[in-house]
Design a protein around this motif. Structure first.
Motif, PDB file in Angstrom:
ATOM      1  N   ALA A  74      -2.044   7.892   6.355  1.00 35.62           N
ATOM      2  CA  ALA A  74      -2.140   8.952   7.409  1.00 35.62           C
ATOM      3  C   ALA A  74      -2.452   8.428   8.700  1.00 35.62           C
ATOM      4  O   ALA A  74      -2.399   9.449   9.649  1.00 35.62           O
ATOM      5  N   MET A  75      -2.461   7.289   9.253  1.00 34.72           N
ATOM      6  CA  MET A  75      -2.960   6.908  10.272  1.00 34.72           C
ATOM      7  C   MET A  75      -1.649   7.191  11.373  1.00 34.72           C
ATOM      8  O   MET A  75      -0.715   6.541  11.174  1.00 34.72           O
ATOM      9  N   ALA A 121      -3.437   3.840  15.478  1.00 34.44           N
ATOM     10  CA  ALA A 121      -3.350   2.566  15.279  1.00 34.44           C
ATOM     11  C   ALA A 121      -3.466   1.694  16.468  1.00 34.44           C
ATOM     12  O   ALA A 121      -4.122   0.514  16.529  1.00 34.44           O
ATOM     13  N   MET A 122      -2.978   2.072  17.594  1.00 32.15           N
ATOM     14  CA  MET A 122      -2.951   1.276  18.643  1.00 32.15           C
ATOM     15  C   MET A 122      -4.291   1.035  19.075  1.00 32.15           C
ATOM     16  O   MET A 122      -4.667  -0.049  19.795  1.00 32.15           O
ATOM     17  N   GLN A 182      -6.801   0.425  17.876  1.00 30.50           N
ATOM     18  CA  GLN A 182      -7.546  -0.733  16.954  1.00 30.50           C
ATOM     19  C   GLN A 182      -6.722  -2.132  17.132  1.00 30.50           C
ATOM     20  O   GLN A 182      -7.326  -3.129  16.792  1.00 30.50           O
ATOM     21  N   PHE A 183      -5.746  -2.381  18.142  1.00 29.38           N
ATOM     22  CA  PHE A 183      -5.172  -3.329  18.335  1.00 29.38           C
ATOM     23  C   PHE A 183      -5.937  -4.583  18.779  1.00 29.38           C
ATOM     24  O   PHE A 183      -6.004  -5.894  18.181  1.00 29.38           O
ATOM     25  N   PHE A 184      -6.797  -4.124  19.811  1.00 26.64           N
ATOM     26  CA  PHE A 184      -7.813  -5.509  20.458  1.00 26.64           C
ATOM     27  C   PHE A 184      -8.737  -5.520  19.407  1.00 26.64           C
ATOM     28  O   PHE A 184      -9.019  -6.894  19.357  1.00 26.64           O
ATOM     29  N   ALA A 185      -9.319  -4.964  18.634  1.00 24.53           N
ATOM     30  CA  ALA A 185     -10.267  -5.145  17.727  1.00 24.53           C
ATOM     31  C   ALA A 185      -9.489  -5.985  16.602  1.00 24.53           C
ATOM     32  O   ALA A 185     -10.047  -6.999  16.022  1.00 24.53           O
ATOM     33  N   TYR A 186      -8.476  -5.767  16.121  1.00 26.99           N
ATOM     34  CA  TYR A 186      -7.563  -6.471  15.326  1.00 26.99           C
ATOM     35  C   TYR A 186      -7.329  -7.923  15.713  1.00 26.99           C
ATOM     36  O   TYR A 186      -7.497  -8.714  15.015  1.00 26.99           O
ATOM     37  N   LEU A 187      -6.626  -7.943  16.918  1.00 26.11           N
ATOM     38  CA  LEU A 187      -6.578  -9.350  17.548  1.00 26.11           C
ATOM     39  C   LEU A 187      -7.723 -10.039  17.695  1.00 26.11           C
ATOM     40  O   LEU A 187      -7.795 -11.333  17.726  1.00 26.11           O
ATOM     41  N   ASP A 188      -9.124  -9.481  17.828  1.00 26.59           N
ATOM     42  CA  ASP A 188     -10.310 -10.318  18.039  1.00 26.59           C
ATOM     43  C   ASP A 188     -10.760 -10.314  16.516  1.00 26.59           C
ATOM     44  O   ASP A 188     -11.934 -11.185  16.512  1.00 26.59           O
ATOM     45  N   SER A 189     -10.154 -10.160  15.482  1.00 23.03           N
ATOM     46  CA  SER A 189     -10.509 -10.237  13.915  1.00 23.03           C
ATOM     47  C   SER A 189     -11.963  -9.424  13.540  1.00 23.03           C
ATOM     48  O   SER A 189     -12.712  -9.982  13.218  1.00 23.03           O
ATOM     49  N   ALA A 190     -11.981  -8.275  14.632  1.00 18.60           N
ATOM     50  CA  ALA A 190     -13.075  -7.496  14.561  1.00 18.60           C
ATOM     51  C   ALA A 190     -13.104  -6.400  13.583  1.00 18.60           C
ATOM     52  O   ALA A 190     -13.810  -5.566  13.366  1.00 18.60           O
ATOM     53  N   LEU A 191     -11.714  -6.171  13.154  1.00 15.65           N
ATOM     54  CA  LEU A 191     -11.644  -5.190  12.066  1.00 15.65           C
ATOM     55  C   LEU A 191     -11.881  -5.890  10.466  1.00 15.65           C
ATOM     56  O   LEU A 191     -11.545  -6.906  10.462  1.00 15.65           O
ATOM     57  N   PRO A 201     -10.562   0.228   7.663  1.00 11.08           N
ATOM     58  CA  PRO A 201      -9.927   0.400   9.066  1.00 11.08           C
ATOM     59  C   PRO A 201      -8.877  -0.732   9.065  1.00 11.08           C
ATOM     60  O   PRO A 201      -7.681  -0.551   9.463  1.00 11.08           O
ATOM     61  N   LEU A 202      -9.085  -2.078   8.704  1.00  9.70           N
ATOM     62  CA  LEU A 202      -7.997  -2.950   8.582  1.00  9.70           C
ATOM     63  C   LEU A 202      -7.018  -2.677   7.720  1.00  9.70           C
ATOM     64  O   LEU A 202      -5.852  -2.974   8.179  1.00  9.70           O
ATOM     65  N   GLU A 203      -7.218  -2.085   6.722  1.00  7.64           N
ATOM     66  CA  GLU A 203      -6.420  -1.693   5.374  1.00  7.64           C
ATOM     67  C   GLU A 203      -5.282  -0.863   5.853  1.00  7.64           C
ATOM     68  O   GLU A 203      -4.165  -0.825   5.729  1.00  7.64           O
ATOM     69  N   ASP A 204      -5.891   0.214   6.545  1.00 11.13           N
ATOM     70  CA  ASP A 204      -5.044   1.314   7.120  1.00 11.13           C
ATOM     71  C   ASP A 204      -4.170   0.875   8.186  1.00 11.13           C
ATOM     72  O   ASP A 204      -3.080   1.235   8.317  1.00 11.13           O
ATOM     73  N   LEU A 205      -4.789  -0.238   9.217  1.00 14.59           N
ATOM     74  CA  LEU A 205      -3.887  -0.316  10.359  1.00 14.59           C
ATOM     75  C   LEU A 205      -2.693  -1.390   9.592  1.00 14.59           C
ATOM     76  O   LEU A 205      -1.634  -1.286  10.351  1.00 14.59           O
ATOM     77  N   GLU A 206      -3.010  -2.285   8.727  1.00 15.64           N
ATOM     78  CA  GLU A 206      -2.108  -3.115   8.099  1.00 15.64           C
ATOM     79  C   GLU A 206      -1.057  -2.192   7.531  1.00 15.64           C
ATOM     80  O   GLU A 206       0.353  -2.285   7.608  1.00 15.64           O
TER      81      GLU A 206
END
Ligand SMILES: [Zn+2]
Length: 85
Positions: free
Chosen positions: A3-4, A9-10, A12-21, A25-30
């Motif tokens: 549903a994201m 999604a966008m 969350q990208f910086f948090a994702y790249l910093d491994s902060a997710l 939230p990580l599962e939803d983004l992936e």
């Protein structure tokens, strides 16, 4: 089907790249990235940009104003639009 939305999604990208997710939230983004080519492209660009900034500034954090502008650009917000302080 996630549903994201792309805009969500966008953000969350910086948090994702910093491994902060982590967790949901990580599962939803992936899950979204698996379905959404547009976000995959933008994530690849963000990853290059992130690496570029870190390569150029190995001993310094990127200026917060620059990071804020990049985040706003990725989120599709008009330049200069800031949250009320
Ligand atoms: Zn998307």
């Amino acid at each position: 089907m996630s549903a994201m939305a792309c805009e969500q999604a966008m953000r969350q990208f910086f948090a994702y790249l910093d491994s902060a997710l982590a967790g949901a939230p990580l599962e939803d983004l992936e899950a979204h990235l698996e379905e959404c080519l547009a976000c995959c492209d933008k994530l690849a660009f963000s990853r290059q940009l992130d690496g570029f900034i870190k390569d150029r500034l190995p001993e310094a954090e990127p200026p917060p104003a620059l990071e804020q502008r990049i985040r706003e650009r990725l989120a599709g917000r008009p330049p200069g639009a800031t949250d009320p302080a």
